[in-house]
Design an enzyme around this catalytic site. Structure first.
Site, mmCIF file in Angstrom:
data_model
loop_
_atom_site.group_PDB
_atom_site.id
_atom_site.type_symbol
_atom_site.label_atom_id
_atom_site.label_comp_id
_atom_site.label_asym_id
_atom_site.label_seq_id
_atom_site.Cartn_x
_atom_site.Cartn_y
_atom_site.Cartn_z
ATOM 1 N N GLU A 62 -5.871 40.069 143.864
ATOM 2 C CA GLU A 62 -5.583 41.470 143.589
ATOM 3 C C GLU A 62 -6.864 42.287 143.926
ATOM 4 O O GLU A 62 -7.761 42.958 143.086
ATOM 5 C CB GLU A 62 -5.763 41.373 141.843
ATOM 6 C CG GLU A 62 -4.532 41.030 140.927
ATOM 7 C CD GLU A 62 -4.479 41.104 139.845
ATOM 8 O OE1 GLU A 62 -5.560 41.144 139.138
ATOM 9 O OE2 GLU A 62 -3.375 40.981 138.893
ATOM 10 N N GLU A 81 2.877 37.459 139.203
ATOM 11 C CA GLU A 81 2.596 37.403 137.885
ATOM 12 C C GLU A 81 3.302 38.066 137.051
ATOM 13 O O GLU A 81 3.179 39.184 136.988
ATOM 14 C CB GLU A 81 1.115 37.660 137.953
ATOM 15 C CG GLU A 81 -0.048 36.904 138.525
ATOM 16 C CD GLU A 81 -1.411 37.145 138.060
ATOM 17 O OE1 GLU A 81 -1.531 38.118 136.982
ATOM 18 O OE2 GLU A 81 -2.322 36.532 138.778
#
Ligand SMILES: *[C@@H]1O[C@H](CO)[C@@H](O)[C@H](O)[C@H]1NC(C)=O
Ligand SMILES: *[C@@H]1O[C@H](CO)[C@@H](O)[C@H](O)[C@H]1NC(C)=O
Ligand SMILES: *[C@@H]1O[C@H](CO)[C@@H](O)[C@H](O)[C@H]1NC(C)=O
Ligand SMILES: *[C@@H]1O[C@H](CO)[C@@H](O)[C@H](O)[C@H]1NC(C)=O
Ligand SMILES: *[C@@H]1O[C@H](CO)[C@@H](O)[C@H](O)[C@H]1NC(C)=O
Ligand SMILES: *[C@@H]1O[C@H](CO)[C@@H](O)[C@H](O)[C@H]1NC(C)=O
Length: 656
Positions: A182, A262
């Site tokens: 991320e 995710e």
């Protein structure tokens, strides 16, 4: 043998020889918008398990349950600080035996999505980065800061060649490898750093491995998180607009497989914030939408597990995560099957043939009952035992890193420079207590300072009175721009308007002392004088050790079994079972009330030893005090907090 193993062997036997002689391959097919495994379209349905949060003896059980749920792949992180806690010293033994974990995955028939970091977030101390990186005080983590890159190159020079032999094309289970994590959510937006990592990974792993990135499902995150040559994927949770989320991925990857790296089955917790629960219905509705359009998905978490010891991270404004990382996942912290597990399995069943056979049952739990605890020494009384390196004198306070200590507790001592017969404020005006300080004057508890919550207490004392400040590191920030999270007294304390000076600082090796049995288990304390038995226990007492022991009962088959320990009327502290650091308890803050105790820590042949470091006040006087082993977890207790942290689901960006 795992059910999958037999099936795999069988498949190999019936495969035509031409396939056997072909090298295994795993690639992206940009024309068919799919992955290709051995040249055939392939979609993964994966679940996250962090080996660092599950005892090694249970890896196989958890992986089998994941396999039996219909997953064909698992995803895991490698926490750098778990393997290189001292620069240049690498630990891949026992609970850190990544090779054994990967071998188990392969034996069971699960492919692996590998996320080696270097930064992993993961609600793990400092997002997996080793605290020793902070030796360079102004280091810019997750950037092309040369000192950071030197450390990354050295670590990856160890890790990646090790992983290479487990790549799918080399006969192992790893199909894809994530670069960073991320990164588009991080302020630095340093393309040179991402380019450096991309070529580092390529040079170690070769040209034919699928490298990828993961970012929030928004064009804004993909801007700094994605890079040419790394396949861009997104993450989002239940209730998201799946079409819109994958449109964000398409912005970076106009063609290729759709991937949610995710998909949140639950959500994280923080001390002092209500336990997170995400309904099964919300999870399976969105999961079904993802699977329906043929996308690849990883369920984060499939089993959360436990932040044993000191491994939890924290969010900002400073909010540490508790010991349990249950996550409200389909398998509980203890690996137990839930309604969510079976409902997800039913959804997966609509999209792929799932293994036949019996799902391994939940492990039995046993309530060993109450154990009486006896007070031993206070921390200050045991400094000779705890401070192996001896104290350091310093005018102004030193941090944990200055003292070469990563985790746990440090003690700071000075004296009151003036008479304080009237209450006078002892403060940390710059909010420099990282993270909680237990203060005594002449051995009497005087109060607690806590980061972002309590920066002043009033004290009294005489000139020359001893001031003792035990500082607890409650876990380093794992997300956002403040991951350079120094611990200890990171700024001066003041008394009235004067800076307190001339400190003696003790680095404390509490874990070594506990596991080597160096602390006296029984201590003939100056017992409370008779006639005081009606006096309630003090609101606060100096941090001290307590010991208790128990035996596993005879005559009951299959003991020891897993259990949970709880602390009725205890306040906050750390607990060890037979020298293993189980984690933090804090029932007075909540929501976690019980701590998971895996059976392998317990002995049937000798007594089992419990060591508790209670930081605020133990309920041990005047009445005897107990801890209690129960067969039922409670991680959703009442919370008591002044926390300004407000929770919104599935938006880590809100955490900053
Ligand atoms: C979901 O997003 C798509 C694409 O942005 C949009 O067309 C659609 O209206 C959205 N659906 C809902 C229910 O908001
Ligand atoms: C300290 O004492 C002062 C004066 O009595 C009082 O105003 C203040 O609220 C006290 N501060 C704390 C943190 O107790
Ligand atoms: C502590 O105070 C002294 C004297 O004011 C100052 O020189 C020093 O920089 C301060 N240290 C920190 C860490 O704030
Ligand atoms: C610290 O100790 C030195 C040497 O004993 C002394 O000169 C100095 O005044 C002390 N500083 C403070 C702030 O107490
Ligand atoms: C508990 O402590 C006792 C006394 O030190 C020791 O004999 C015993 O081996 C310990 N138990 C375990 C399981 O380590
Ligand atoms: C806590 O969780 C248990 C088990 O899931 C549930 O039965 C109970 O109602 C929950 N309690 C609260 C206060 O949410």
């Amino acid at each position: 043998m795992a059910p999958g193993v037999g099936k795999m062997l069988f498949l190999l036997l019936i495969l035509p020889p031409i396939t056997l002689s072909t090298n295994p391959s795993f690639t992206v097919d940009y024309h068919q918008n799919s992955f290709l495994k051995d040249g055939k379209p392939f979609r993964y349905i994966s679940g996250s398990i962090h080996y660092s949060r599950v005892p090694r003896v249970y890896w196989k059980d958890r992986l089998l349950k994941m396999y039996m749920a219909g997953l064909n792949t698992i995803q895991t992180y490698v926490p750098w600080n778990f393997h290189e806690s001292v620069p240049g010293v690498y630990d891949f033994g026992r609970d850190r035996d990544l090779g054994y974990f990967l071998q188990l995955c392969q034996d069971i028939g699960l492919l692996v999505i590998m996320r080696p970091g270097p930064y992993i977030c993961a609600e793990w101390d400092m997002g997996g980065l080793p605290a020793w990186l902070l030796k360079k005080k102004d280091i810019v983590l997750r950037s092309s800061d040369p000192d950071y890159l030197t450390a990354v190159d050295k670590w990856m020079g160890k890790l990646l060649p090790f992983l290479k032999r487990y790549l799918y094309q080399n006969g192992g289970p790893i199909i894809t490898v994530q670069v960073e994590n991320e990164y588009g959510s991080y302020f630095a937006c340093d393309y040179n750093y991402m380019r450096h990592l991309a070529s580092l990974f390529r040079s170690h792993l070769g040209e034919d491995v699928v490298l990828f990135t993961t970012d929030g499902a928004g064009v804004g995150y993909l801007k700094c998180g994605s890079l040419q040559g790394l396949y861009a994927t997104v993450d989002f949770g239940p209730g998201a607009n799946v079409t819109a989320a994958f449109e964000a991925q398409r912005h970076a990857e106009p063609r290729g497989p759709l991937v949610n790296s995710e998909f949140y089955t639950g959500w994280l917790d923080h001390w002092g914030v209500k336990h997170s629960v995400v309904s099964t219905q919300a999870v399976v509705k969105t999961l079904n939408e993802i699977l329906e359009i043929g996308a690849n998905v990883n369920l984060y978490m499939f089993i959360g597990g436990t932040n044993f010891g000191y491994w939890n991270g924290a969010n900002t404004a400073y909010a540490p995560q508790p010991t349990s990382y249950d996550y409200d996942a389909p398998l509980t912290e203890a690996g137990d099957l839930t309604e969510k597990y079976f409902t997800i399995r039913d959804v997966i069943k609509m999209y792929r043939k799932i293994p036949e056979g019996v799902v391994p049952p939940s492990t039995p739990k046993f309530a060993y009952g109450p154990v009486q605890m006896k007070k031993s020494l206070t921390v200050v009384e045991s400094l000779d035992i705890l401070s192996l390196s001896g104290p350091v004198k310093t005018v102004y306070p030193l941090t944990f890193i200055d003292m070469n200590q990563a985790f746990g507790f440090m003690l700071y001592q000075t004296v009151l420079p003036v008479d304080c017969s009237k209450p006078i404020p002892l403060s940390s005006p710059l909010n420099g207590v990282h993270d909680r300080a237990y203060i005594s004057i002449d051995g009497i508890a005087a109060g607690i300072l806590e980061r972002n919550k309590a920066i002043t207490i009033n004290i009294t004392g005489k000139a020359g009175s001893r001031v003792e400040v035990l500082v607890e590191n409650m876990g380093r920030i794992n997300y956002g721009k403040t991951i350079n999270d120094f611990k200890g007294l990171v700024f001066n304390l003041t008394l009235g308007s004067d800076v307190l000076a001339n400190w003696t600082v003790y680095s404390l090796s509490i874990d070594e002392a506990v596991s080597q049995g160096l602390l006296p288990a029984s201590f003939s304390s100056s017992s409370a004088p008779s006639g005081f038995t009606t006096v309630p226990p003090p609101a606060l007492s100096p941090p001290a050790f307590y010991f208790g022991s128990f035996n596993i009962p005879d005559g009951i088959p299959d003991l020891p079994q897993d259990t949970y320990i709880q602390f009725p009327n205890w306040r906050k502290g750390q607990v060890w079972i037979n020298g293993f650091n189980l984690g933090r308890y804090w029932p007075s803050r909540g929501p976690q009330v019980t701590l998971y105790v895996p059976a392998h820590l317990l002995s049937t042949s000798v007594q089992n030893n419990i060591t508790v470091l209670e930081l605020e006040a133990a309920p041990c006087s005047p009445a005897p005090c107990t801890v209690e082993f129960t067969d039922t977890p409670v991680i959703n207790g009442t919370v008591k907090s002044t926390s300004q942290y407000t929770r919104r689901l599935f938006t880590k960006q809100d955490l900053v």
